[in-house]
Enzyme design. Structure first.
Site, PDB file in Angstrom:
ATOM      1  N   GLU A  88      -7.417  -6.584  -9.986  1.00  0.00           N
ATOM      2  CA  GLU A  88      -8.837  -5.248  -9.243  1.00  0.00           C
ATOM      3  C   GLU A  88      -8.732  -4.213  -9.499  1.00  0.00           C
ATOM      4  O   GLU A  88      -8.866  -3.920 -10.407  1.00  0.00           O
ATOM      5  CB  GLU A  88      -7.188  -5.312  -7.720  1.00  0.00           C
ATOM      6  CG  GLU A  88      -6.195  -4.490  -7.933  1.00  0.00           C
ATOM      7  CD  GLU A  88      -5.239  -4.342  -6.116  1.00  0.00           C
ATOM      8  OE1 GLU A  88      -5.919  -4.694  -5.135  1.00  0.00           O
ATOM      9  OE2 GLU A  88      -4.937  -4.799  -6.519  1.00  0.00           O
ATOM     10  N   LYS A  93       0.704  -1.114  -0.608  1.00  0.00           N
ATOM     11  CA  LYS A  93      -0.492   0.005  -0.214  1.00  0.00           C
ATOM     12  C   LYS A  93       1.332   1.373  -0.221  1.00  0.00           C
ATOM     13  O   LYS A  93       1.105   2.303   1.297  1.00  0.00           O
ATOM     14  CB  LYS A  93      -0.693   0.055   1.098  1.00  0.00           C
ATOM     15  CG  LYS A  93      -2.046  -0.510   0.518  1.00  0.00           C
ATOM     16  CD  LYS A  93      -3.072  -0.437   1.836  1.00  0.00           C
ATOM     17  CE  LYS A  93      -4.494   0.559   1.976  1.00  0.00           C
ATOM     18  NZ  LYS A  93      -5.427  -0.323   0.651  1.00  0.00           N
TER      19      LYS A  93
HETATM   20  C1  LIG Z   1      -6.710  -1.312   0.874  1.00  0.00           C
HETATM   21  C2  LIG Z   1      -6.857  -1.796  -0.896  1.00  0.00           C
HETATM   22  C3  LIG Z   1      -8.072  -2.809  -0.770  1.00  0.00           C
HETATM   23  C4  LIG Z   1      -8.256  -3.502   0.520  1.00  0.00           C
HETATM   24  O1  LIG Z   1      -7.539  -3.986   1.656  1.00  0.00           O
HETATM   25  P1  LIG Z   1      -8.346  -4.840   2.676  1.00  0.00           P
HETATM   26  O2  LIG Z   1      -7.312  -4.948   3.658  1.00  0.00           O
HETATM   27  O3  LIG Z   1      -9.457  -5.066   2.028  1.00  0.00           O
HETATM   28  O4  LIG Z   1      -8.633  -2.669   3.039  1.00  0.00           O
HETATM   29  C5  LIG Z   1      -7.413  -3.527  -2.091  1.00  0.00           C
HETATM   30  N1  LIG Z   1      -6.889  -3.069  -3.115  1.00  0.00           N
HETATM   31  C6  LIG Z   1      -6.143  -2.188  -3.371  1.00  0.00           C
HETATM   32  C7  LIG Z   1      -5.220  -1.516  -4.505  1.00  0.00           C
HETATM   33  C8  LIG Z   1      -6.025  -1.266  -1.878  1.00  0.00           C
HETATM   34  O5  LIG Z   1      -5.602   0.049  -1.375  1.00  0.00           O
END
Ligand SMILES: *Cc1c(COP(=O)(O)O)cnc(C)c1O
Length: 402
Positions: free
Chosen positions: A284, A248
Site C-alpha cells: 500500500e 494503525k
Molecule cells: C488509515 C490508513 C489507510 C486507510 O484506511 P481508511 O480506513 O480507508 O481511512 C490505509 N493505509 C494506511 C497505512 C493507513 O494508515
C-alpha cells in the site's frame, strides 16, 4: 467578560490537574490564565491568518453558524478548533465517562508508555455537512472496531464501540461551526488512544488516555483531485509479516517519513510499498490502500497482516461489487501494476485518488494520459455522493448527527 465566557465554556465537572500545562494552580485566577494561555497561544501551524482571528473570539461567538475561515483553500493542515474529548482508563480497564474540554496541550509524564515505547494508536474518519445543515458520519462503528483490534495488538484497553461513537458525535457537535460548508471539504476526526501512564522497564502502561480532536480539511494531496505520481519503493518497507502493519499504531508512520521525504524531494506525491519478503507484491501507500484496474477487473492486495484494512478500501470493494464489477483480493505483482489500465488509492483522508504515473526502478508508466480513469471516476462519484448524502444511502453506511 472574556474570562467569564471561557468559564462558561468549560465543563461543569472538576477538571483533572493533568490537563493543565503547569503544576496545579494555587489560585483560581491562575488556572483561568493557564487555560487562556493554552487556548490562544498554541501554534496554529497551517491555518490561515483568518483562522487565528476566529479562534481568539471562540468563546464569545458560540452561537455563530460557521467560523470565518478561507474555505476555498483548505488543505490537510491542522486548524485548531474549540473542543476536544478526553477519557481516561486506569488498571481496571474501564474508561471514564469522558468530557469535552477546550482544545489545547495536555500534560504527559516524560516516562509515559506512549512517549518512550510508542504504545499508541490513532483512527481517522470524517463528518460532512449537507446543504440542509445536517451532519453525516461515515461508518464510525468500523473505526471503533478497528481501534479495538489495534488496541489488543498493542496491549491496550480500548473504549467500547458505543463509547467511541458517542465520543465522536459529541466532539463533532461541539465543533459544529468548524465543519466546512457543503462541497468545500469535511471535518476530519482524529481519535487517539495512548499509554499515558508512567513506565520505566518495557511493559504496558498502567493508565490510558483516549482523546478525540477534529480539524476542517480539504484535499489531502496538493494535486487536489488531479492524478498523483507514485514511486515504488524497493529498499524501505513499512511492514513485515508478524509486525504491526495491519493496525494503525503510531510507530508505523514515523518509520515511513524517510522514504516519503526522499520521494517528495524527487517530485513524487508519495511512496508505494512492496512486500518485505519477495519485494515483488504490492502492499500500500504510506497512508492509503491501492487498487489496480485491468480490463474492467478490479484487484487489490489481500489483507494478510501487513496492510492496513482500510474502511474506504472495504467500502469501495462493496460499491464496485454492487455495480457489477469483478473484484479480486489477492497478491498483485508490481508487473501487473505496470501493465494496468488504471490505478487508484483509497483512504479516509484521500477518499479515492487516481494515480497518474508510477515509477519503478527508474521506469515511469503513465495511466490514462494523465487523466482520471473511467472506473476510478465512477467509484469515486458513487462513494463520495453516498458519504456526502447526495444520494440515498443504499448501503446504510451513514450516521446522521442532528
Ligand atoms: C488509515 C490508513 C489507510 C486507510 O484506511 P481508511 O480506513 O480507508 O481511512 C490505509 N493505509 C494506511 C497505512 C493507513 O494508515
Amino acid at each position: 467578560m472574556e474570562y467569564g465566557a471561557v468559564l462558561a465554556a468549560a465543563p461543569l465537572v472538576a477538571r483533572p490537574n493533568w490537563l493543565l500545562l503547569s503544576p496545579p494552580p494555587l489560585a483560581p485566577s491562575i488556572q483561568i490564565q493557564n487555560r487562556l494561555y493554552s487556548i490562544s497561544s498554541f501554534p496554529l501551524k497551517a491555518g490561515p491568518v483568518r483562522a487565528c482571528r476566529a479562534l481568539a473570539s471562540n468563546y464569545t461567538r458560540q452561537t455563530s453558524e460557521t467560523v470565518d475561515l478561507d474555505w476555498e483553500n483548505l488543505g490537510f493542515g491542522i486548524v485548531q478548533t474549540d473542543y476536544m474529548y478526553i477519557a481516561k482508563c486506569g488498571t481496571d480497564g474501564n474508561f471514564s465517562e469522558g468530557e469535552m474540554v477546550p482544545f489545547g496541550p495536555i500534560a504527559l509524564s516524560p516516562s509515559s508508555g506512549v512517549l518512550n515505547y510508542g504504545q499508541g494508536l490513532f483512527e481517522g474518519l470524517k463528518a460532512y455537512k449537507k446543504t440542509d445543515g445536517s451532519i453525516l458520519l461515515f461508518r464510525p462503528e468500523e473505526n471503533a472496531e478497528r481501534m479495538r483490534t489495534g488496541a489488543e495488538r498493542m496491549c491496550m484497553p480500548a473504549p467500547s464501540v458505543e463509547q467511541f461513537i458517542d465520543a465522536v458525535k459529541q466532539t463533532v457537535l461541539a465543533n459544529k461551526r468548524w465543519i466546512p460548508p457543503t462541497g468545500k471539504g469535511s471535518l476530519y476526526i482524529r481519535p487517539l488512544l495512548m499509554g499515558s501512564g508512567a513506565v520505566l522497564g518495557l511493559a504496558p502502561a498502567p493508565e490510558y488516555t483516549f482523546i478525540i480532536f477534529v480539524s476542517p480539511v480539504g484535499n489531502y494531496f496538493k494535486e487536489g483531485l488531479a492524478p498523483i505520481n507514485l514511486i515504488v519503493e524497493d529498499k524501505f518497507h513499512r511492514a513485515t509479516p508478524g509486525g504491526t502493519g495491519g493496525v494503525k499504531t503510531i510507530g508505523n508512520y514515523a518509520s515511513v517519513l524517510m522514504a516519503q521525504k526522499i520521494a517528495k524531494e524527487k517530485g513524487y506525491s508519495d511512496v508505494l510499498y512492496l512486500d518485505a519478503v519477495h519485494k515483488k507484491y504490492l502492499e500500500e501507500v504510506s497512508s492509503c490502500n491501492v487498487f489496480v484496474v485491468k480490463d474492467n477487473v478490479i484487484s487489490t492486495p489481500a489483507i494478510k497482516g501487513t496492510i492496513l484494512p482500510g474502511i474506504t478500501r472495504k467500502s469501495i470493494i462493496d460499491v464496485a461489487l454492487s455495480k457489477g464489477f469483478q473484484v479480486e483480493e489477492r497478491l498483485v505483482s508490481v508487473d501487473e501494476l505496470l501493465d494496468a489500465d488504471e490505478v487508484f488509492c483509497t483512504g479516509t483522508a484521500v477518499v479515492v485518488s487516481p494515480v497518474g504515473s508510477i515509477t519503478y526502478q527508474g521506469k515511469r508508466v503513465e495511466y490514462g494520459h494523465q487523466g482520471v480513469g473511467v472506473v476510478s471516476q465512477q467509484l469515486y462519484t458513487s462513494l463520495t455522493s453516498l458519504q456526502m448524502g447526495q444520494t440515498e444511502d443504499w448501503m446504510g453506511w451513514t450516521v446522521q448527527l442532528n
